[in-house]
Motif scaffolding. Structure first.
Motif, short mmCIF file in Angstrom:
data_model
loop_
_atom_site.label_atom_id
_atom_site.label_comp_id
_atom_site.label_asym_id
_atom_site.label_seq_id
_atom_site.Cartn_x
_atom_site.Cartn_y
_atom_site.Cartn_z
N LEU A 84 3.83 -7.46 -6.89
CA LEU A 84 3.66 -7.02 -8.27
C LEU A 84 3.19 -5.56 -8.36
CD1 LEU A 84 1.86 -10.12 -9.82
CD2 LEU A 84 4.27 -9.49 -10.02
N ASN A 85 2.75 -5.01 -7.27
CA ASN A 85 2.19 -3.66 -7.27
C ASN A 85 2.89 -2.79 -6.23
OD1 ASN A 85 -0.46 -3.72 -9.07
ND2 ASN A 85 -0.28 -5.67 -7.99
N PRO A 86 3.97 -2.16 -6.60
CA PRO A 86 4.72 -1.34 -5.63
C PRO A 86 3.81 -0.35 -4.92
CG PRO A 86 5.89 -1.49 -7.72
CD PRO A 86 4.56 -2.12 -7.94
N GLY A 87 4.04 -0.21 -3.64
CA GLY A 87 3.20 0.68 -2.84
C GLY A 87 2.07 -0.04 -2.15
N ALA A 88 1.81 -1.28 -2.57
CA ALA A 88 0.74 -2.05 -1.91
C ALA A 88 1.21 -2.48 -0.52
CB ALA A 88 0.39 -3.27 -2.75
N LYS A 89 0.25 -2.70 0.35
CA LYS A 89 0.61 -3.09 1.71
C LYS A 89 -0.29 -4.22 2.19
CE LYS A 89 1.61 -1.42 6.29
NZ LYS A 89 1.77 -0.31 7.22
N VAL A 90 0.30 -5.13 2.96
CA VAL A 90 -0.45 -6.27 3.49
C VAL A 90 -0.50 -6.18 5.02
CG1 VAL A 90 -0.54 -8.79 3.68
CG2 VAL A 90 0.28 -7.73 1.56
#
Lengths: 263, 575
Positions: free
Chosen positions: A54-60
């Motif tokens: 849901l949050n482009p640019g987020a990373k896991v």
């Protein structure tokens, strides 16, 4: 917001029913059994993947400690679920490994992640574990990383405008405690969450696989729990007695249970 | 052609273990380059349908000639449940209940043999050379697959993706150019597709439909293998490596096995073949009677079920061999007809086919030759034709012909082929599909059969149990540990996984055929009781109980069952 989400999770034998404790941190035949990503941590991972989507640019990132060969086997399935980068630690399997040692190893591994800003970290993990019931590992990891905003048995997370978090924590009696957290960093130890297991998506697996394999080959040893000595282990004793009653007052049922326990 | 990978593999079993072990060793030594991703080593991806590579369900005794060629220093201690064979016996089990269906000649022989029998069985003083495994190992296929797979993964030169069923090969203009994944129908392209998904794998069967079988080849002999992993009693006298092969009981046509692993663990199981003429054949009830035979019961009584499972085996051997290679593809393992039906050996043979293909692939990669039918035949097929696998499978090719005519003819035919090294064999015949009336002729009257059928239909219970009861088979005295109901076996022996949202993988193609079918063998033989009488005359299927044994596929007399590549299946507990 480009979240940085680190999910801590181990592996658990599947199915569990044949496990018996043996002296030491392992369980009988543990390494023979097929394993899955620890179900509690898996819920945290699905929530992390959902948030990242849901949050482009987020990373896991997934930080996981287990015997390297077994971890690799498990990750070949988990990696098909959603995009993430693995930080593997070659350590003992679940069993009864000391949670303080595990937390220290996980925190140290998180600190080595290049580009990670600890002041903006969302630290996820399982509230409990299918193999370790201490329920203290995530709190200790958070503490070691200086994260004071900690939430346990999380059922739901809502990201609000402005970046604050609304968190639903599970309490006794089916009730929930709802908290507002003004910002990051925060540690969320998940209960079951509310997302189903994502279906396998082989192209995601192939994309993850390009980083997964080299990472696993470089996995550092983490001899957690090496200092513990186990003097004795045994299965908990269980006595089951079933009585079917109808229309009996609760007080009467309680009295009978107390009487049964004290016999 | 744009490639996603260089080599795509379908199914991870012993054959693929042999292929990937040999291939990754070669790739690590030779510095070959990927065509799909220049600058990197060849990209090798293996898709496995099951949720883990360790969900094999078979105990096995193998001479391990090919496996030891791959691992000259093979140490059984490194593989859980592995042990060198320490003793081997071939045992004829008499029927302690008189309930099995035995030809008159066999009944007469049993009467004489009873005099010399101990524990209701005769230990044969001699095991024919072609059956001997005394120089081999007892293994758990699940554990061995896991051991081999972990080493392949650790090489970093191949990826093995479980829970990734392949629905079909990608066939374009007569050549195989990759695979179609069941998850999303996406095509993945590779220069070579290696098909090792077993005899009832979707990719292999699609190739058979597209290219047919070589002239004279046929896949008409099958068996369902069902086994238990048993924790033996603490005072067991059985040493690890003890191997017992049985025949004669619970029906004369059913072969059995009993292998002892380290740590008081045993694998016990039976093979219910397609030539058992009983249209309501069930493996589970027979398995319970098998372990209670006095010869085995003295070892397992007081034991505990640790795991359970079932799988179909292609028993046509070389007669069922498909085209081994074509443009863009090659076939290995059991689905390629490698099982030796005379020696009762398939794992080592499957492993060998994998190593032979890997050697061939390395030659072609080194020489930068394409994976055409001609090149694969000149390298892979040629290796196979000049190896012990081909020599021994030619001996075995017609060894089981006699079983189509009767059980005694079957045993005599095996002996004839074995002792003459295949020069002589019993004439072949067609396996007859008996009706219930024919099969139970002389034991149950047609009227009684109809009566039982009506009672079972009204009560919603299985016909095979009721018919066996009526024939004198004793009821199973469940102990909750080793003798448990069929449904409890699914719970205690592991767990069935059926991912939410997936489509049914067992489909009944033509409702009219089902409505006209009087046999309904699919219901009676289902290893997980996943197929049952539906509200209409078309059987109902419960994906949540299916162990993916594949038996419905070959048991349907009308060939009316579609068995697709579905995810999930049985997670056996310890195998």
């Amino acid at each position: 917001m480009s979240y940085q989400i680190v999910v801590c999770g181990g592996i658990a034998p599947d199915p569990l029913q044949t496990l018996e404790p043996v002296p030491g941190p392992a369980l009988k035949n543990e390494m023979m059994l097929p394993h899955v990503f620890d179900p509690w941590a898996a819920h945290a991972l699905y929530e992390a993947g959902h948030l990242a989507k849901l949050n482009p640019g987020a990373k896991v990132w997934v930080v996981s400690m287990a015997p390297k060969a077994k971890l690799q086997q498990v990750m070949m399935t988990v990696a098909q679920k959603l995009p993430f980068e693995l930080v593997p630690l070659d350590g003992p399997p679940g069993g009864f490994t000391d949670s303080a040692d595990v937390a220290e190893a996980l925190a140290a591994a998180i600190r080595t992640i290049a580009g990670l800003d600890l002041s903006r970290l969302l630290l996820f993990g399982g509230w409990e574990s299918a193999t370790r019931g201490a329920g203290t590992t995530m709190q200790r990891v958070g503490a070691l990383l200086g994260i004071t905003e900690q939430f346990l048995a999380v059922d739901q997370l809502e990201v609000r405008d402005g970046g604050s978090l609304r968190v639903w924590e599970r309490l006794e009696g089916g009730r929930q405690q709802v908290s507002l957290c003004s910002g990051l960093p925060a540690m969320l130890a998940w209960a079951t969450g509310h997302l189903p297991e994502p279906p396998n998506h082989p192209p995601t697996g192939m994309a993850n696989g390009r980083l997964l394999m080299p990472a696993l080959q470089k996995a550092k040893p983490a001899p957690a729990g090496a200092g513990c000595t186990f003097l004795d282990v045994s299965l908990p004793k269980q006595i089951r007695q079933t009585v079917i009653v109808k229309d009996k007052p609760a007080a009467e049922i309680a009295r009978e249970i107390v009487e049964w326990i004290t016999q | 052609m744009n490639l996603d990978a260089d080599i795509l593999c379908v199914g991870f079993g012993p054959a693929m273990g042999g292929f990937l072990t040999t291939l990754t060793r070669g790739l690590s030594e030779e510095g070959l380059e990927s065509a799909a991703m220049p600058g990197l080593p060849p990209q090798v991806i293996c898709y496995e349908r099951a949720d883990d590579i360790s969900f094999g369900v078979s105990g096995v005794v193998t001479r391990a000639r090919a496996i030891r060629a791959s691992f000259p220093e093979f140490d059984p201690d490194a593989v859980p449940m592995a042990a060198p064979v320490t003793s081997e016996s071939l045992v004829y089990l008499l029927d302690p209940h008189g309930a099995s269906r035995r030809p008159a000649m066999l009944r007469a022989a049993d009467g004489i043999l009873k005099i010399a029998a101990e524990h209701g069985a005769i230990e044969l003083p001699y095991i024919p050379g072609f059956l001997q495994k005394h120089d081999g190992f007892v293994l758990s296929i699940g554990q061995f697959n896991q051991w081999a797979g972990q080493q392949v993964l650790m090489s970093g030169l191949a990826q093995i993706w479980p829970s990734a069923p392949v629905s079909a090969p990608l066939i374009e203009e007569g050549r195989v150019s990759g695979v179609v994944l069941a998850a999303d129908g996406a095509g993945v392209r590779g220069a070579l597709t290696v098909v090792g998904d077993g005899p009832y794998g979707a990719a292999g069967r699609r190739l058979d439909e597209e290219f047919g079988l070589p002239e004279g080849h046929v896949r008409d002999e099958w068996a369902v293998g069902m086994k238990l992993v048993i924790e033996l009693p603490e005072d067991t006298t059985l040493a690890p490596g003890t191997v017992i092969h049985t025949f004669g009981y619970p029906e004369p046509e059913i072969f059995g096995f009993f292998y002892t692993h380290p740590d008081r663990i045993a694998s016990a199981g039976i093979f219910v073949p397609s030539w058992l003429e009983n249209p309501v054949r069930t493996a589970y009830r027979y398995l319970q009677h098998f372990i209670q035979h006095p010869y085995l019961w003295r070892y397992v009584r007081g034991g505990r079920m640790k795991s359970w499972g079932a799988k179909s085996l292609l028993e046509s051997g070389r007669r069922g061999e498909p085209f081994l290679a074509g443009d863009g593809y090659a076939r290995i393992g059991e689905g390629s007809g490698s099982t030796n039906v005379l020696t009762g050996s398939g794992v080592d043979e499957a492993w060998l086919t994998g190593t032979q293909l890997a050697e061939a692939v390395l030659v072609l990669l080194r020489e930068k030759k394409p994976f055409t039918r001609e090149n694969l035949e000149a390298t892979y097929v040629a290796r196979r034709r000049t190896s012990w696998l081909e020599r021994e499978n030619l001996v075995a090719e017609k060894a089981r012909n006699g079983f189509a005519r009767g059980v005694i003819q079957g045993f005599l035919g095996m002996a004839l082929a074995g002792f003459t090294r295949g020069r002589l064999h019993w004439p072949s015949g067609d396996v007859k599909r008996r009706t219930l009336k024919e099969y139970y002729s002389g034991r149950l009257s047609p009227h009684r059969i109809v009566e039982i059928q009506k009672q079972c239909a009204a009560a919603g219970i299985s016909l095979h149990d009721a018919l066996m009861d009526a024939c004198g088979w004793p009821a199973i005295q469940y102990d909750g540990q080793l003798l448990v109901t069929h449904q409890d076996a699914l719970l205690m022996g592991g767990k069935v996984q059926a991912p939410a949202g997936a489509e049914d993988h067992v489909l009944f193609r033509d409702a009219v055929l089902c409505e006209e079918c009087r046999q309904r063998t699919c219901i009676e033989m289902c290893s997980g009781q996943a197929i049952h009488a539906g509200e209409t005359k078309v059987p109902a299927f419960e994906r949540e109980k299916c162990v993916h044994c594949g038996a419905c596929l070959w048991n349907c007399p009308g060939n009316n069952i579609a068995f697709a590549a579905g995810p999930g299946g049985f997670h056996s507990a310890e195998n």
